[in-house]
Write a protein that holds these residues in place. Structure first.
Motif, short mmCIF file in Angstrom:
data_model
loop_
_atom_site.label_atom_id
_atom_site.label_comp_id
_atom_site.label_asym_id
_atom_site.label_seq_id
_atom_site.Cartn_x
_atom_site.Cartn_y
_atom_site.Cartn_z
N GLY A 69 0.47 12.60 -13.54
CA GLY A 69 -0.98 12.85 -13.49
C GLY A 69 -1.70 11.64 -12.89
O GLY A 69 -2.57 11.79 -12.02
N MET A 70 -1.31 10.47 -13.33
CA MET A 70 -1.92 9.24 -12.80
C MET A 70 -1.59 9.07 -11.32
O MET A 70 -2.42 8.63 -10.51
CB MET A 70 -1.43 8.02 -13.59
N GLU A 71 -0.35 9.40 -10.94
CA GLU A 71 0.07 9.30 -9.53
C GLU A 71 -0.79 10.22 -8.65
O GLU A 71 -1.21 9.85 -7.56
CB GLU A 71 1.55 9.70 -9.38
N LEU A 72 -1.05 11.43 -9.17
CA LEU A 72 -1.87 12.39 -8.41
C LEU A 72 -3.33 11.96 -8.37
O LEU A 72 -3.98 12.00 -7.33
CB LEU A 72 -1.78 13.78 -9.07
N LEU A 73 -3.81 11.54 -9.54
CA LEU A 73 -5.22 11.16 -9.64
C LEU A 73 -5.58 10.05 -8.66
O LEU A 73 -6.64 10.06 -8.04
CB LEU A 73 -5.54 10.68 -11.06
N ILE A 74 -4.66 9.10 -8.54
CA ILE A 74 -4.97 7.93 -7.70
C ILE A 74 -5.07 8.32 -6.22
O ILE A 74 -5.75 7.66 -5.44
CB ILE A 74 -3.95 6.81 -7.94
N ILE A 75 -4.38 9.42 -5.86
CA ILE A 75 -4.45 9.88 -4.47
C ILE A 75 -5.85 10.45 -4.18
O ILE A 75 -6.42 10.24 -3.12
CB ILE A 75 -3.36 10.94 -4.19
N GLU A 130 -5.54 -0.91 -8.13
CA GLU A 130 -4.89 -1.60 -7.02
C GLU A 130 -5.74 -2.64 -6.30
O GLU A 130 -5.21 -3.57 -5.70
CB GLU A 130 -4.39 -0.57 -6.00
N GLU A 131 -7.05 -2.46 -6.37
CA GLU A 131 -7.88 -3.35 -5.54
C GLU A 131 -8.82 -4.22 -6.36
O GLU A 131 -9.68 -4.89 -5.82
CB GLU A 131 -8.69 -2.50 -4.54
N SER A 132 -8.68 -4.16 -7.66
CA SER A 132 -9.63 -4.88 -8.53
C SER A 132 -9.28 -6.35 -8.70
O SER A 132 -9.97 -7.08 -9.41
CB SER A 132 -9.68 -4.20 -9.90
N GLY A 133 -8.20 -6.77 -8.13
CA GLY A 133 -7.82 -8.19 -8.22
C GLY A 133 -6.80 -8.45 -9.31
O GLY A 133 -6.59 -7.61 -10.20
N ASN A 134 -6.18 -9.63 -9.20
CA ASN A 134 -5.08 -9.97 -10.11
C ASN A 134 -5.51 -10.04 -11.57
O ASN A 134 -4.76 -9.65 -12.46
CB ASN A 134 -4.46 -11.31 -9.70
N GLY A 135 -6.74 -10.54 -11.78
CA GLY A 135 -7.23 -10.71 -13.15
C GLY A 135 -7.31 -9.38 -13.88
O GLY A 135 -6.81 -9.23 -15.01
N ASN A 162 0.82 -1.22 0.00
CA ASN A 162 0.00 0.00 0.00
C ASN A 162 0.85 1.27 0.00
O ASN A 162 1.24 1.79 1.03
CB ASN A 162 -0.96 0.00 1.20
N ASN A 163 1.08 1.75 -1.19
CA ASN A 163 1.84 2.99 -1.37
C ASN A 163 0.87 4.18 -1.32
O ASN A 163 -0.31 4.02 -1.61
CB ASN A 163 2.55 2.92 -2.73
N PHE A 164 1.37 5.36 -0.97
CA PHE A 164 0.47 6.53 -0.98
C PHE A 164 0.10 6.90 -2.41
O PHE A 164 -0.97 7.44 -2.66
CB PHE A 164 1.12 7.72 -0.26
N ALA A 165 0.99 6.62 -3.36
CA ALA A 165 0.65 6.85 -4.78
C ALA A 165 0.43 5.47 -5.43
O ALA A 165 -0.07 4.57 -4.77
CB ALA A 165 1.77 7.62 -5.44
N SER A 193 -12.08 5.59 -7.22
CA SER A 193 -12.46 4.62 -8.27
C SER A 193 -11.22 4.17 -9.03
O SER A 193 -11.05 3.00 -9.36
CB SER A 193 -13.43 5.23 -9.28
N LEU A 194 -10.36 5.16 -9.32
CA LEU A 194 -9.14 4.83 -10.05
C LEU A 194 -8.23 3.95 -9.19
O LEU A 194 -7.64 2.99 -9.67
CB LEU A 194 -8.40 6.12 -10.46
#
Lengths: 214, 287
Positions: free
Chosen positions: A160-166, A176-181, A107-110, A170-171
């Motif tokens: 931009g993606m690093e910031l958005l995810i913070i 990160e949490e949608s599973g391996n598949g 679990n990274n902050f970004a 949903s992103l």
């Protein structure tokens, strides 16, 4: 084409740039970091140095002397850049696995280091190539403006993606949490887009380079 | 057999035009491609090699249209455009190792022979070689891939007189077997006096003439006379002229009409340099 690739690595590309992915890849071991910076260092450091070397070595004059087609010159240059990018990704992935093994905390902050992250890395490189190389091949030697525009685009996309995810849950869920598949799917999607971008980069580059007077 | 045929080559730049450049080079000869700086020599050579995209024109090398057989024909052409100023920090042997891979007829024995003959030290970096040695290295590469047509842009510029003479002697030896030809551009006319078989003279993007050296020189005469003899009619006939305290001297084309003039004035056979200088003077006068 293979002879030109040989020329790229024997004459044009300094061996340091083959070592550089190891050094930069090791940055993946920094705990809690903005990891898209790792692949971006290739755009920030390797590419400007490589293209200034081409210009300093008067590479275009050398190529003009040889019995090679312009399409092969373009293919070899794209091949060399893509080869180095894949080396950066491979080593970054190895160090990412080490990161996971050492810290046991994904679990990274970004952005976390997972397959989806590397899907994004493929897209970043794809966008970078698609802007940088066709713009470069408009002259075959001038790289300043192409570099500024392509680095800006790649950086905006990555950071931009690093910031958005913070700020966007949903992103974060998707990445990160949608599973391996799903993450594997995002990786494959990124690889697919990267492959498509290589073809498009080649088509645009050769179209421009064909009309260049050496 | 013609090794090189150039027909009606045209290329336009905003401030320069290459206009209907046509000439040909037979097998076994040396052709000097002469003209002042900026006359269009390099543009012509680059257009021949498709490095510059000509607006129109036709190039044939060894009987084949160049554009459609470019890669195949480049295997048989030795090219040197200007100083060998690429990858100058690399060792000669490293460059050779790369270059040889591109040529199907590369012969290591020929390469070693010429390296030995020209005293090329393969361990040296290109920047450590003198201008003359770099030219010899370029020739060694071309000879090692068994080129038949040598296209060289100002290979003698920057060389001292002894090195120039040595290089020109090498050109002479190259064509001795009657199978190879050398086309080299220069603005040093003394290079051509001894060694060139043919002269192609380009001036302001136009070919003035392309013929044997003797025919070329014989087609001009320098006329000298007193200032009162310098009539308007004569001025019109001359390419250009110079005046001094003792009279005038001018260059004119020899033709039927000029025989009468030559009998009235002092007439001299010009040198290649004279021809170039008078043409340049005309260019300045007309500009």
């Amino acid at each position: 084409m293979l002879n030109l690739l040989y020329k790229e690595f024997k004459l044009s590309i300094h061996p340091f740039f083959l070592l550089f992915p190891f050094l930069i890849g090791a940055l993946m071991l920094i705990p809690q970091w903005i990891f898209t910076l790792v692949p971006l260092y290739f755009c920030f450091v390797s590419i400007p140095n490589l293209f200034s070397s081409y210009k300093a070595f008067n590479d275009l004059s050398f190529l003009a002397m040889l019995p090679v087609s312009k399409s092969d010159i373009v293919k070899a240059r794209i091949g060399a850049v893509v080869g180095l990018e894949l080396l950066h990704i491979l080593l970054a992935a190895i160090f990412a696995l080490l990161n996971r093994a050492i810290y046991h905390n994904p679990n990274n902050f970004a952005l976390d280091l997972n397959p989806a992250f590397f899907g994004l890395v493929f897209v970043i490189y794809g966008v970078f190539n698609l802007i940088m190389l066709p713009m470069f091949f408009k002259t075959g030697y001038s790289f300043g403006v192409p570099l500024i525009i392509s680095i800006t685009a790649a950086t905006l996309l990555g950071l931009g993606m690093e910031l958005l995810i913070i700020f966007n849950s949903s992103l974060r869920y998707l990445m990160e949490e949608s599973g391996n598949g799903i993450q594997a799917l995002l990786l494959i999607l990124g690889m697919g887009l990267f492959t498509l971008s290589i073809f498009e980069t080649y088509i645009l580059s050769i179209r421009r380079f064909e009309s260049v007077d050496v | 057999m013609e090794l090189l045929k150039v027909q009606e080559l045209n290329k336009s730049y905003p401030s320069f035009h290459l206009e209907d450049v046509s000439f040909s080079l037979e097998k076994g000869y040396i052709m000097g491609f002469i003209g002042m700086n900026g006359a269009g020599k390099t543009t012509t050579l680059k257009s021949i090699l498709n490095m510059v995209h000509a607006d129109s024109g036709y190039i044939e090398i060894m009987g084949k249209e160049f554009k459609s057989h470019e890669l195949e024909l480049k295997q048989d052409i030795g090219v040197m455009l200007g100083d060998m100023d690429f990858y100058v920090k690399k060792r000669v042997k490293t460059l050779t190792e790369v270059v040889k891979r591109f040529y199907t007829h590369w012969d290591d024995t020929i390469y070693a022979t010429y390296c030995d003959r020209f005293n090329i030290d393969e361990e040296k970096r290109l920047c450590e070689l003198s201008t003359g040695m770099r030219t010899k290295y370029a020739l060694t590469l071309a000879l090692s891939h068994q080129a038949r047509l040598f296209i060289l842009d100002e290979p003698t510029s920057g060389l001292d007189p002894a090195a120039r003479d040595e290089l020109l002697e090498i050109f002479q030896q190259l064509v001795e077997d009657g199978q190879k030809s050398v086309l080299f551009s220069t603005h040093i006319t003394s290079d051509l006096e001894k060694y060139a078989d043919f002269i192609t003279y380009i001036h302001e993007g136009k070919i003035i003439t392309s013929t044997t050296k003797d025919e070329f020189i014989d087609s001009y005469a320098i006329i000298k006379g007193t200032l009162p003899q310098l009539t308007d009619e004569l001025k019109e006939l001359m390419i250009s002229y110079k005046k001094n305290d003792f009279g005038f001297s001018g260059l004119m084309k020899t033709n039927d009409h000029s025989h009468d003039i030559e009998s009235d004035y002092t007439s001299e056979r010009p040198t290649l340099e004279d021809i170039m200088i008078y043409y340049a003077k005309r260019g300045r006068t007309h500009a």
